[in-house]
Design a protein around this motif. Structure first.
Motif, PDB file in Angstrom:
ATOM      1  N   GLU A  28       0.839  -1.202  -0.018  1.00 24.76           N
ATOM      2  CA  GLU A  28      -0.054   0.135   0.182  1.00 24.76           C
ATOM      3  C   GLU A  28       0.949   1.336   0.078  1.00 24.76           C
ATOM      4  OE1 GLU A  28      -3.543   2.269   0.060  1.00 24.76           O
ATOM      5  OE2 GLU A  28      -3.257   0.054  -0.157  1.00 24.76           O
ATOM      6  N   GLU A  29       1.923   1.204   0.756  1.00 27.74           N
ATOM      7  CA  GLU A  29       2.673   2.478   0.766  1.00 27.74           C
ATOM      8  C   GLU A  29       3.400   2.730  -0.330  1.00 27.74           C
ATOM      9  OE1 GLU A  29       5.119   2.297   4.570  1.00 27.74           O
ATOM     10  OE2 GLU A  29       3.069   2.240   5.872  1.00 27.74           O
ATOM     11  N   MET A  30       4.124   1.601  -0.858  1.00 28.07           N
ATOM     12  CA  MET A  30       4.921   1.650  -2.253  1.00 28.07           C
ATOM     13  C   MET A  30       4.060   2.227  -3.320  1.00 28.07           C
ATOM     14  SD  MET A  30       7.991   1.765  -1.360  1.00 28.07           S
ATOM     15  CE  MET A  30       9.337   0.981  -2.378  1.00 28.07           C
ATOM     16  N   ALA A  31       3.071   1.540  -3.302  1.00 33.76           N
ATOM     17  CA  ALA A  31       1.950   1.868  -4.628  1.00 33.76           C
ATOM     18  C   ALA A  31       1.293   3.082  -4.459  1.00 33.76           C
ATOM     19  CB  ALA A  31       1.172   0.677  -4.762  1.00 33.76           C
ATOM     20  N   PHE A  32       0.787   3.503  -3.306  1.00 32.63           N
ATOM     21  CA  PHE A  32      -0.255   4.563  -3.095  1.00 32.63           C
ATOM     22  C   PHE A  32       0.254   5.716  -2.157  1.00 32.63           C
ATOM     23  CE2 PHE A  32      -2.632   0.718  -4.024  1.00 32.63           C
ATOM     24  CZ  PHE A  32      -3.056   1.183  -5.482  1.00 32.63           C
ATOM     25  N   GLY A  33       1.454   5.616  -1.623  1.00 29.10           N
ATOM     26  CA  GLY A  33       1.856   6.440  -0.522  1.00 29.10           C
ATOM     27  C   GLY A  33       2.500   7.623  -1.038  1.00 29.10           C
ATOM     28  N   GLN A  34       2.497   8.485  -0.134  1.00 31.98           N
ATOM     29  CA  GLN A  34       3.004  10.025  -0.697  1.00 31.98           C
ATOM     30  C   GLN A  34       4.663  10.117  -0.113  1.00 31.98           C
ATOM     31  OE1 GLN A  34       1.516  11.960  -2.697  1.00 31.98           O
ATOM     32  NE2 GLN A  34      -0.138  10.256  -2.634  1.00 31.98           N
ATOM     33  N   GLU A  35       5.016   9.248   0.513  1.00 28.48           N
ATOM     34  CA  GLU A  35       6.350   9.251   1.283  1.00 28.48           C
ATOM     35  C   GLU A  35       7.281   8.879   0.091  1.00 28.48           C
ATOM     36  OE1 GLU A  35       7.242   8.258   5.767  1.00 28.48           O
ATOM     37  OE2 GLU A  35       6.322   6.844   4.723  1.00 28.48           O
ATOM     38  N   ASP A  36       8.481   9.271   0.346  1.00 29.39           N
ATOM     39  CA  ASP A  36       9.538   9.001  -0.591  1.00 29.39           C
ATOM     40  C   ASP A  36       9.728   7.532  -0.507  1.00 29.39           C
ATOM     41  OD1 ASP A  36      12.899   8.267  -0.829  1.00 29.39           O
ATOM     42  OD2 ASP A  36      12.099  10.003  -2.035  1.00 29.39           O
ATOM     43  N   PRO A  37       9.899   6.527  -1.696  1.00 30.23           N
ATOM     44  CA  PRO A  37       9.831   5.192  -1.632  1.00 30.23           C
ATOM     45  C   PRO A  37      11.182   4.501  -0.817  1.00 30.23           C
ATOM     46  CG  PRO A  37       9.648   6.024  -3.763  1.00 30.23           C
ATOM     47  CD  PRO A  37       9.709   7.236  -3.130  1.00 30.23           C
ATOM     48  N   GLY A  38      12.199   5.649  -0.872  1.00 28.47           N
ATOM     49  CA  GLY A  38      13.252   5.140  -0.098  1.00 28.47           C
ATOM     50  C   GLY A  38      13.220   5.156   1.358  1.00 28.47           C
ATOM     51  N   ILE A  39      12.347   6.068   1.926  1.00 30.17           N
ATOM     52  CA  ILE A  39      12.007   6.209   3.203  1.00 30.17           C
ATOM     53  C   ILE A  39      11.030   4.875   3.621  1.00 30.17           C
ATOM     54  CG2 ILE A  39      10.622   7.212   5.093  1.00 30.17           C
ATOM     55  CD1 ILE A  39      11.760   9.798   3.791  1.00 30.17           C
ATOM     56  N   VAL A  40      10.129   4.513   2.457  1.00 29.16           N
ATOM     57  CA  VAL A  40       9.258   3.220   2.956  1.00 29.16           C
ATOM     58  C   VAL A  40      10.193   2.013   2.800  1.00 29.16           C
ATOM     59  CG1 VAL A  40       7.161   2.139   1.933  1.00 29.16           C
ATOM     60  CG2 VAL A  40       7.226   4.539   1.940  1.00 29.16           C
ATOM     61  N   LEU A  41      10.907   1.882   1.973  1.00 29.33           N
ATOM     62  CA  LEU A  41      11.816   0.681   1.889  1.00 29.33           C
ATOM     63  C   LEU A  41      12.554   0.442   3.143  1.00 29.33           C
ATOM     64  CD1 LEU A  41      12.539  -1.439  -0.474  1.00 29.33           C
ATOM     65  CD2 LEU A  41      14.623  -0.363  -0.551  1.00 29.33           C
ATOM     66  N   ASP A  42      13.406   1.431   3.546  1.00 25.49           N
ATOM     67  CA  ASP A  42      13.992   1.259   4.659  1.00 25.49           C
ATOM     68  C   ASP A  42      13.244   1.113   6.085  1.00 25.49           C
ATOM     69  OD1 ASP A  42      16.222   1.912   2.971  1.00 25.49           O
ATOM     70  OD2 ASP A  42      16.398   4.133   3.589  1.00 25.49           O
ATOM     71  N   ARG A  43      12.128   1.317   6.083  1.00 24.56           N
ATOM     72  CA  ARG A  43      11.300   1.158   7.410  1.00 24.56           C
ATOM     73  C   ARG A  43      11.280  -0.587   7.349  1.00 24.56           C
ATOM     74  NH1 ARG A  43       6.641   3.903   6.009  1.00 24.56           N
ATOM     75  NH2 ARG A  43       7.732   5.712   6.638  1.00 24.56           N
ATOM     76  N   TYR A  44      11.177  -0.939   6.271  1.00 29.08           N
ATOM     77  CA  TYR A  44      10.953  -2.522   6.362  1.00 29.08           C
ATOM     78  C   TYR A  44      12.137  -3.476   5.860  1.00 29.08           C
ATOM     79  CZ  TYR A  44       6.195  -0.650   6.491  1.00 29.08           C
ATOM     80  OH  TYR A  44       4.874  -0.031   6.685  1.00 29.08           O
TER      81      TYR A  44
END
Length: 128
Positions: free
Chosen positions: A18-34
């Motif tokens: 959900e966060e990678m496909a539709f989020g507003q946050e930078d994808p790098g931040i999302v990736l690093d979270r998980y």
């Protein structure tokens, strides 16, 4: 609250997609979270490092209009995880259904360090 793969694999799968496909946050931040910075993701034999995973998110955000997962099985055992799920998406106005088998290794903090994933495209409307 963040669902880390090592604590809640099904929650991670749903939230990460959900966060990678539709989020507003930078994808790098999302990736690093998980995932750890040295994440190695092998999808059907294709190696995706951190930058390639980030680069993959940008076009997905432009083309995917719907996405949900049917999670069939998850398993967490020590530093290993496994999941079997079906991804249903609409990309460029066309339905896409993928049967996915994921096997992973966790870092001590519960983030994924390595993913080996096998996918199979299914006809639209099929669930597995």
């Amino acid at each position: 609250m963040t669902a880390l793969p090592g604590n809640d694999l099904a929650g991670y799968l749903r939230t990460y997609v959900e966060e990678m496909a539709f989020g507003q946050e930078d994808p790098g931040i999302v990736l690093d979270r998980y995932h750890t910075p040295d994440v190695a993701w092998l999808n059907d034999g294709l190696h995706l490092d951190r930058q390639r995973l980030i680069d993959h998110a940008r076009p997905a955000r432009r083309t995917v209009t719907e996405c949900h997962l049917d999670i069939h099985d998850t398993l967490i055992c020590g530093d290993r995880v496994a999941a079997r799920y079906t991804l249903h998406a609409v990309a460029r106005g066309r339905p896409v259904v993928s049967d996915i088998h994921l096997f992973g290794r966790l870092a001590p903090d519960g983030r994924l360090r390595r993913v080996d994933q096998l996918t199979r495209t299914l006809p639209a409307g099929r669930t597995s």
